[in-house]
Design a protein around this motif. Structure first.
Motif, mmCIF file in Angstrom:
data_model
loop_
_atom_site.group_PDB
_atom_site.id
_atom_site.type_symbol
_atom_site.label_atom_id
_atom_site.label_comp_id
_atom_site.label_asym_id
_atom_site.label_seq_id
_atom_site.Cartn_x
_atom_site.Cartn_y
_atom_site.Cartn_z
ATOM 1 N N HIS A 60 48.670 35.585 34.712
ATOM 2 C CA HIS A 60 49.419 36.839 34.762
ATOM 3 C C HIS A 60 50.909 36.514 34.692
ATOM 4 C CE1 HIS A 60 46.144 39.598 35.352
ATOM 5 N NE2 HIS A 60 45.601 38.741 36.200
ATOM 6 N N PRO A 61 51.420 36.316 33.464
ATOM 7 C CA PRO A 61 52.829 35.939 33.317
ATOM 8 C C PRO A 61 53.799 36.954 33.921
ATOM 9 C CG PRO A 61 51.659 35.708 31.229
ATOM 10 C CD PRO A 61 50.727 36.378 32.195
ATOM 11 N N GLY A 62 53.406 38.236 33.929
ATOM 12 C CA GLY A 62 54.266 39.283 34.474
ATOM 13 C C GLY A 62 53.806 39.796 35.825
ATOM 14 N N GLY A 63 52.865 39.089 36.464
ATOM 15 C CA GLY A 63 52.366 39.500 37.770
ATOM 16 C C GLY A 63 51.291 40.567 37.674
ATOM 17 N N GLU A 64 50.665 40.813 38.833
ATOM 18 C CA GLU A 64 49.577 41.787 38.909
ATOM 19 C C GLU A 64 49.498 42.319 40.337
ATOM 20 O OE1 GLU A 64 44.912 41.646 37.739
ATOM 21 O OE2 GLU A 64 45.589 40.087 39.123
ATOM 22 N N GLU A 65 49.265 43.617 40.462
ATOM 23 C CA GLU A 65 48.986 44.229 41.756
ATOM 24 C C GLU A 65 47.633 44.917 41.649
ATOM 25 O OE1 GLU A 65 52.523 45.989 44.076
ATOM 26 O OE2 GLU A 65 52.943 46.353 41.948
ATOM 27 N N ILE A 66 46.835 44.790 42.726
ATOM 28 C CA ILE A 66 45.480 45.356 42.749
ATOM 29 C C ILE A 66 45.278 46.087 44.068
ATOM 30 C CG2 ILE A 66 43.008 44.822 42.811
ATOM 31 C CD1 ILE A 66 43.713 42.244 41.224
ATOM 32 N N LEU A 67 44.686 47.257 44.001
ATOM 33 C CA LEU A 67 44.210 47.966 45.183
ATOM 34 C C LEU A 67 42.721 48.220 44.947
ATOM 35 C CD1 LEU A 67 44.798 49.353 47.892
ATOM 36 C CD2 LEU A 67 45.241 51.442 46.597
ATOM 37 N N VAL A 68 41.877 47.697 45.840
ATOM 38 C CA VAL A 68 40.433 47.862 45.687
ATOM 39 C C VAL A 68 40.052 49.242 46.215
ATOM 40 C CG1 VAL A 68 38.158 46.914 46.194
ATOM 41 C CG2 VAL A 68 40.135 45.365 46.003
ATOM 42 N N LEU A 69 39.523 50.087 45.331
ATOM 43 C CA LEU A 69 39.174 51.460 45.678
ATOM 44 C C LEU A 69 37.741 51.590 46.176
ATOM 45 C CD1 LEU A 69 40.865 53.259 42.646
ATOM 46 C CD2 LEU A 69 41.776 52.950 44.970
ATOM 47 N N SER A 70 36.824 50.830 45.579
ATOM 48 C CA SER A 70 35.427 50.863 46.035
ATOM 49 C C SER A 70 34.752 49.562 45.636
ATOM 50 C CB SER A 70 34.683 52.067 45.456
ATOM 51 O OG SER A 70 34.564 51.964 44.054
ATOM 52 N N GLY A 71 33.636 49.254 46.299
ATOM 53 C CA GLY A 71 32.912 48.025 46.029
ATOM 54 C C GLY A 71 33.649 46.821 46.585
ATOM 55 N N THR A 72 33.356 45.648 46.038
ATOM 56 C CA THR A 72 34.024 44.407 46.443
ATOM 57 C C THR A 72 34.492 43.677 45.198
ATOM 58 O OG1 THR A 72 32.684 44.212 48.442
ATOM 59 C CG2 THR A 72 33.792 42.219 47.682
ATOM 60 N N PHE A 73 35.779 43.435 45.118
ATOM 61 C CA PHE A 73 36.415 42.672 44.047
ATOM 62 C C PHE A 73 36.578 41.248 44.561
ATOM 63 C CE2 PHE A 73 40.399 40.999 42.276
ATOM 64 C CZ PHE A 73 40.146 41.118 40.916
ATOM 65 N N SER A 74 36.339 40.264 43.717
ATOM 66 C CA SER A 74 36.411 38.872 44.152
ATOM 67 C C SER A 74 37.130 38.017 43.127
ATOM 68 C CB SER A 74 35.000 38.298 44.341
ATOM 69 O OG SER A 74 34.243 39.056 45.257
ATOM 70 N N ASP A 75 37.644 36.881 43.597
ATOM 71 C CA ASP A 75 38.110 35.815 42.726
ATOM 72 C C ASP A 75 37.863 34.504 43.466
ATOM 73 O OD1 ASP A 75 40.276 35.454 44.492
ATOM 74 O OD2 ASP A 75 41.729 36.378 43.152
ATOM 75 N N GLU A 76 38.349 33.402 42.924
ATOM 76 C CA GLU A 76 38.066 32.108 43.531
ATOM 77 C C GLU A 76 38.685 31.943 44.917
ATOM 78 O OE1 GLU A 76 41.508 31.481 40.601
ATOM 79 O OE2 GLU A 76 39.731 32.731 40.785
ATOM 80 N N GLY A 93 47.402 32.861 38.321
ATOM 81 C CA GLY A 93 46.193 33.083 37.559
ATOM 82 C C GLY A 93 44.996 33.153 38.483
ATOM 83 N N HIS A 94 43.905 33.688 37.973
ATOM 84 C CA HIS A 94 42.674 33.762 38.749
ATOM 85 C C HIS A 94 41.487 34.010 37.830
ATOM 86 C CE1 HIS A 94 42.693 38.423 39.368
ATOM 87 N NE2 HIS A 94 43.264 38.099 38.245
ATOM 88 N N GLN A 95 40.289 33.949 38.416
ATOM 89 C CA GLN A 95 39.045 34.191 37.697
ATOM 90 C C GLN A 95 38.284 35.287 38.438
ATOM 91 O OE1 GLN A 95 36.874 30.633 36.954
ATOM 92 N NE2 GLN A 95 35.206 31.678 35.922
ATOM 93 N N PRO A 96 38.582 36.566 38.151
ATOM 94 C CA PRO A 96 38.010 37.675 38.918
ATOM 95 C C PRO A 96 36.562 37.987 38.534
ATOM 96 C CG PRO A 96 39.469 38.524 37.239
ATOM 97 C CD PRO A 96 39.558 37.030 37.165
ATOM 98 N N PHE A 97 35.852 38.575 39.515
ATOM 99 C CA PHE A 97 34.472 38.988 39.299
ATOM 100 C C PHE A 97 34.093 39.981 40.391
ATOM 101 C CE2 PHE A 97 34.339 35.312 42.065
ATOM 102 C CZ PHE A 97 33.363 35.608 43.010
ATOM 103 N N SER A 98 32.920 40.588 40.227
ATOM 104 C CA SER A 98 32.372 41.441 41.281
ATOM 105 C C SER A 98 30.858 41.328 41.246
ATOM 106 C CB SER A 98 32.792 42.895 41.108
ATOM 107 O OG SER A 98 32.251 43.675 42.160
ATOM 108 N N GLU A 99 30.293 40.840 42.333
ATOM 109 C CA GLU A 99 28.835 40.724 42.415
ATOM 110 C C GLU A 99 28.169 42.094 42.537
ATOM 111 O OE1 GLU A 99 27.176 38.164 41.701
ATOM 112 O OE2 GLU A 99 28.803 36.709 41.750
ATOM 113 N N GLU A 100 28.745 42.996 43.338
ATOM 114 C CA GLU A 100 28.123 44.303 43.587
ATOM 115 C C GLU A 100 28.692 45.419 42.723
ATOM 116 O OE1 GLU A 100 30.237 46.556 47.175
ATOM 117 O OE2 GLU A 100 29.555 44.563 47.777
ATOM 118 N N GLY A 101 29.792 45.144 42.033
ATOM 119 C CA GLY A 101 30.521 46.161 41.293
ATOM 120 C C GLY A 101 31.728 46.609 42.097
ATOM 121 N N ALA A 102 32.764 47.050 41.414
ATOM 122 C CA ALA A 102 33.994 47.458 42.088
ATOM 123 C C ALA A 102 34.802 48.367 41.179
ATOM 124 C CB ALA A 102 34.833 46.237 42.467
ATOM 125 N N VAL A 103 35.638 49.183 41.813
ATOM 126 C CA VAL A 103 36.648 49.964 41.101
ATOM 127 C C VAL A 103 37.977 49.592 41.730
ATOM 128 C CG1 VAL A 103 37.518 52.261 40.531
ATOM 129 C CG2 VAL A 103 35.047 51.847 40.583
#
Length: 135
Positions: A60-76, A93-103
């Motif tokens: 993310h050369p310009g940065g990133e902001e995240i707010l998890v609205l539902s589910g579970t968001f994951s990275d390493e 940088g990161h490697q995001p994923f969601s096992e259960e799903g997320a918004v």
């Protein structure tokens, strides 16, 4: 691509007007709320991860902001349920994923280059999100 790109003008988008658009990664869709550019862009989006969806490691050369609205968001670095706020500074940088799903609510390329990584949990938001989902 320009979507609500003029910050001097109001922008209003009703949930009935949301258009889920496939991202380059299978199982990940987004609603583009504001965007200046194509895939590497200043952008504000709602992003939906299907259960098991994964992104390859990326920067993310310009940065990133995240707010998890539902589910579970994951990275390493961890798993972040609804209510968590994450800030990944420019160059991270990161490697995001969601096992259960997320918004998640995501903002890209909108910060100065001298920030640090932050992750904050907020149980109060979980109640707010549940109340909104119930309507």
């Amino acid at each position: 691509m320009l979507i609500n790109a003029d910050f001097s003008q109001p922008a209003v988008l009703s949930s009935k007007d949301h258009r889920w658009i496939a991202s380059p990664q299978a199982g990940v869709e987004r609603v583009m709320l504001d965007r200046v550019g194509d895939e590497r862009a200043r952008a504000t989006s709602i992003v939906r991860y299907a259960a098991g969806a994964r992104f390859p490691h990326h920067q993310h050369p310009g940065g990133e902001e995240i707010l998890v609205l539902s589910g579970t968001f994951s990275d390493e670095d961890g798993h972040y349920p609804a209510g968590w706020y994450l800030r990944n500074p420019p160059g991270s940088g990161h490697q995001p994923f969601s096992e259960e799903g997320a918004v998640i609510f995501v903002k890209l390329w909108q910060m100065p280059s001298d920030l640090t990584i932050v992750a904050v949990g907020c149980a109060c938001l979980q109640e707010t999100v549940r109340s909104v989902d119930a309507h």
